[in-house]
Design a protein around this motif. Structure first.
Motif, PDB file in Angstrom:
ATOM      1  N   ARG A   1      75.245  18.656 -73.074  1.00 30.95           N
ATOM      2  CA  ARG A   1      74.635  19.619 -72.275  1.00 30.95           C
ATOM      3  C   ARG A   1      74.883  21.062 -72.826  1.00 30.95           C
ATOM      4  NH1 ARG A   1      71.626  18.047 -67.967  1.00 30.95           N
ATOM      5  NH2 ARG A   1      71.905  19.875 -66.657  1.00 30.95           N
ATOM      6  N   HIS A   2      76.184  21.328 -73.060  1.00 31.19           N
ATOM      7  CA  HIS A   2      76.625  22.680 -73.491  1.00 31.19           C
ATOM      8  C   HIS A   2      77.621  22.669 -74.639  1.00 31.19           C
ATOM      9  CE1 HIS A   2      75.448  23.972 -69.199  1.00 31.19           C
ATOM     10  NE2 HIS A   2      75.866  22.932 -68.958  1.00 31.19           N
ATOM     11  N   PRO A   3      77.209  22.262 -75.718  1.00 32.87           N
ATOM     12  CA  PRO A   3      78.018  22.046 -77.050  1.00 32.87           C
ATOM     13  C   PRO A   3      78.760  23.333 -77.329  1.00 32.87           C
ATOM     14  CG  PRO A   3      75.647  22.293 -77.572  1.00 32.87           C
ATOM     15  CD  PRO A   3      75.498  22.155 -76.208  1.00 32.87           C
ATOM     16  N   GLY A   4      78.214  24.362 -77.097  1.00 30.59           N
ATOM     17  CA  GLY A   4      79.077  25.526 -77.385  1.00 30.59           C
ATOM     18  C   GLY A   4      80.293  25.988 -76.606  1.00 30.59           C
ATOM     19  N   LEU A   5      80.389  25.151 -75.640  1.00 29.03           N
ATOM     20  CA  LEU A   5      81.571  25.111 -74.931  1.00 29.03           C
ATOM     21  C   LEU A   5      82.815  24.177 -74.965  1.00 29.03           C
ATOM     22  CD1 LEU A   5      80.059  25.625 -71.171  1.00 29.03           C
ATOM     23  CD2 LEU A   5      80.788  27.284 -72.693  1.00 29.03           C
ATOM     24  N   VAL A   6      82.434  23.346 -76.059  1.00 25.91           N
ATOM     25  CA  VAL A   6      83.171  22.150 -76.258  1.00 25.91           C
ATOM     26  C   VAL A   6      83.912  22.193 -77.686  1.00 25.91           C
ATOM     27  CG1 VAL A   6      83.742  19.728 -76.335  1.00 25.91           C
ATOM     28  CG2 VAL A   6      82.257  20.665 -74.695  1.00 25.91           C
TER      29      VAL A   6
ATOM     30  N   PRO B   1      79.408  10.542 -84.263  1.00 29.73           N
ATOM     31  CA  PRO B   1      79.634  10.870 -85.355  1.00 29.73           C
ATOM     32  C   PRO B   1      81.020  11.162 -85.788  1.00 29.73           C
ATOM     33  CG  PRO B   1      77.391  11.740 -84.907  1.00 29.73           C
ATOM     34  CD  PRO B   1      78.200  11.572 -83.675  1.00 29.73           C
ATOM     35  N   GLY B   2      81.835  10.520 -86.496  1.00 28.30           N
ATOM     36  CA  GLY B   2      83.050  10.870 -86.873  1.00 28.30           C
ATOM     37  C   GLY B   2      84.289  10.688 -85.919  1.00 28.30           C
TER      38      GLY B   2
ATOM     39  N   ARG C   1      72.054   9.129 -76.641  1.00 34.07           N
ATOM     40  CA  ARG C   1      72.302  10.658 -76.930  1.00 34.07           C
ATOM     41  C   ARG C   1      73.721  11.048 -77.439  1.00 34.07           C
ATOM     42  NH1 ARG C   1      72.368  13.322 -71.940  1.00 34.07           N
ATOM     43  NH2 ARG C   1      72.643  11.218 -70.738  1.00 34.07           N
ATOM     44  N   LEU C   2      74.597   9.845 -77.616  1.00 37.97           N
ATOM     45  CA  LEU C   2      75.746   9.944 -77.985  1.00 37.97           C
ATOM     46  C   LEU C   2      75.801  10.680 -79.482  1.00 37.97           C
ATOM     47  CD1 LEU C   2      77.967   7.182 -76.484  1.00 37.97           C
ATOM     48  CD2 LEU C   2      78.076   9.680 -75.828  1.00 37.97           C
ATOM     49  N   PRO C   3      74.930  10.205 -80.371  1.00 36.91           N
ATOM     50  CA  PRO C   3      74.924  10.764 -81.675  1.00 36.91           C
ATOM     51  C   PRO C   3      74.626  12.139 -81.816  1.00 36.91           C
ATOM     52  CG  PRO C   3      73.791   8.770 -81.658  1.00 36.91           C
ATOM     53  CD  PRO C   3      74.016   9.069 -80.173  1.00 36.91           C
ATOM     54  N   GLY C   4      74.227  12.867 -80.431  1.00 32.90           N
ATOM     55  CA  GLY C   4      74.076  14.334 -80.604  1.00 32.90           C
ATOM     56  C   GLY C   4      75.555  15.032 -80.485  1.00 32.90           C
ATOM     57  N   ILE C   5      76.545  14.555 -80.106  1.00 35.83           N
ATOM     58  CA  ILE C   5      77.683  15.141 -79.797  1.00 35.83           C
ATOM     59  C   ILE C   5      78.264  15.402 -81.207  1.00 35.83           C
ATOM     60  CG2 ILE C   5      80.119  14.755 -79.196  1.00 35.83           C
ATOM     61  CD1 ILE C   5      79.245  13.070 -76.809  1.00 35.83           C
TER      62      ILE C   5
END
Length: 269
Positions: free
Chosen positions: A106-111, A232-233, A200-204
């Motif tokens: 939800r907040h990829p820029g924070l992680v 991924p990875g 949705r995990l592939p979106g991490i």
């Protein structure tokens, strides 16, 4: 020394220690900042560690209204926003690992990175049945001590039960003045029972380390591996001979492993 931090409409109990790259620690069912004490003590010389009580746990109140993993991930994001921190390393265990997954989605820029201990993409029938058993145990256990004695059978190794470690944990929990209300424990469990990040995990996109306890009867290694396989990875490792919470049972080993992971991403200065 902790303090309440106003984030959104919630006063979140937060503790910050150390200096260096920032790490957000996300706890599981009913767990408070104290559950991370071995990390707050053992990693503060290298990192700025931020631990907090989820809504309805410890000193953070449970507001009225729906409780969901998404809401708790947004709580964590709001806390980071108020503290002015981004991106940060995120480490979560059990339910906290699911909140951490949602935070990254939800907040990829924070992680900056993820460490997921004792995790799953969706509860399989066995884990769902276990969660429902715990839900009933909260209500019908004859005492708080009896609940902890029964619940901890699936959380800690036989080693920890036999050497007195679990007895010590139980006494600490019984003495803790900020109890989670049984209804709030059940609402927390309800939020996770049917939660599903499988597709949705592939979106991490954050670098991810998934850790499993080889003897964990709940978030079993195959569930943890299914998370790693979808990100991924992602790296996947089994801590042989360990159960659900190795960060408490073998903290020096656990701290060393996640420290090495973080150092690979960017050297600690």
């Amino acid at each position: 020394m902790g303090e309440h931090v106003r984030a959104g409409n919630l006063d979140i109990w937060t503790e910050q220690v150390g200096r260096g790259p920032e790490v957000l620690l996300v706890g599981g069912l009913g767990d408070t900042v104290e559950s991370w004490q071995f990390q707050l003590d053992g990693l503060a010389d290298r990192y700025r560690l931020i631990a907090f009580d989820n809504r309805g746990a410890g000193r953070t109140p449970m507001p009225d209204g729906p409780v969901s993993v998404e809401v708790m991930a947004d709580d964590a994001a709001a806390l980071l926003g108020v503290l002015g921190l981004a991106p940060v390393h995120v480490a979560g265990f059990s339910g906290g690992s699911i909140i951490s997954q949602e935070l990254a989605l939800r907040h990829p820029g924070l992680v900056r990175s993820l460490v997921l201990q004792s995790t799953w993409p969706v509860m399989d029938p066995y884990l769902r049945s276990w969660a429902r058993f715990v839900r009933r145990l909260v209500e019908f256990a004859p005492s708080e001590r009896a609940f902890l004695e029964d619940f901890f059978l699936d959380i800690y190794t036989a080693r920890a039960h036999n050497d007195g470690t679990v007895d010590q944990f139980i006494e600490e929990v019984l003495a803790f003045p900020h109890k989670q209300a049984p209804r709030d424990t059940q609402r927390f469990l309800d939020a996770f029972i049917d939660h599903d990040t499988t597709d949705r995990l592939p979106g991490i996109t954050a670098p991810t380390l998934v850790l499993a306890g080889g003897l964990d009867p709940t978030a079993r290694p195959e569930l943890c591996r299914s998370v790693a396989d979808r990100i991924p990875g992602a790296r996947f490792e089994i801590l042989e001979g360990e159960a659900h919470q190795p960060f408490q049972e073998i903290p020096e080993t656990w701290n060393s492993r996640v420290d090495a992971f973080w150092r690979e991403l960017a050297p600690v200065t």
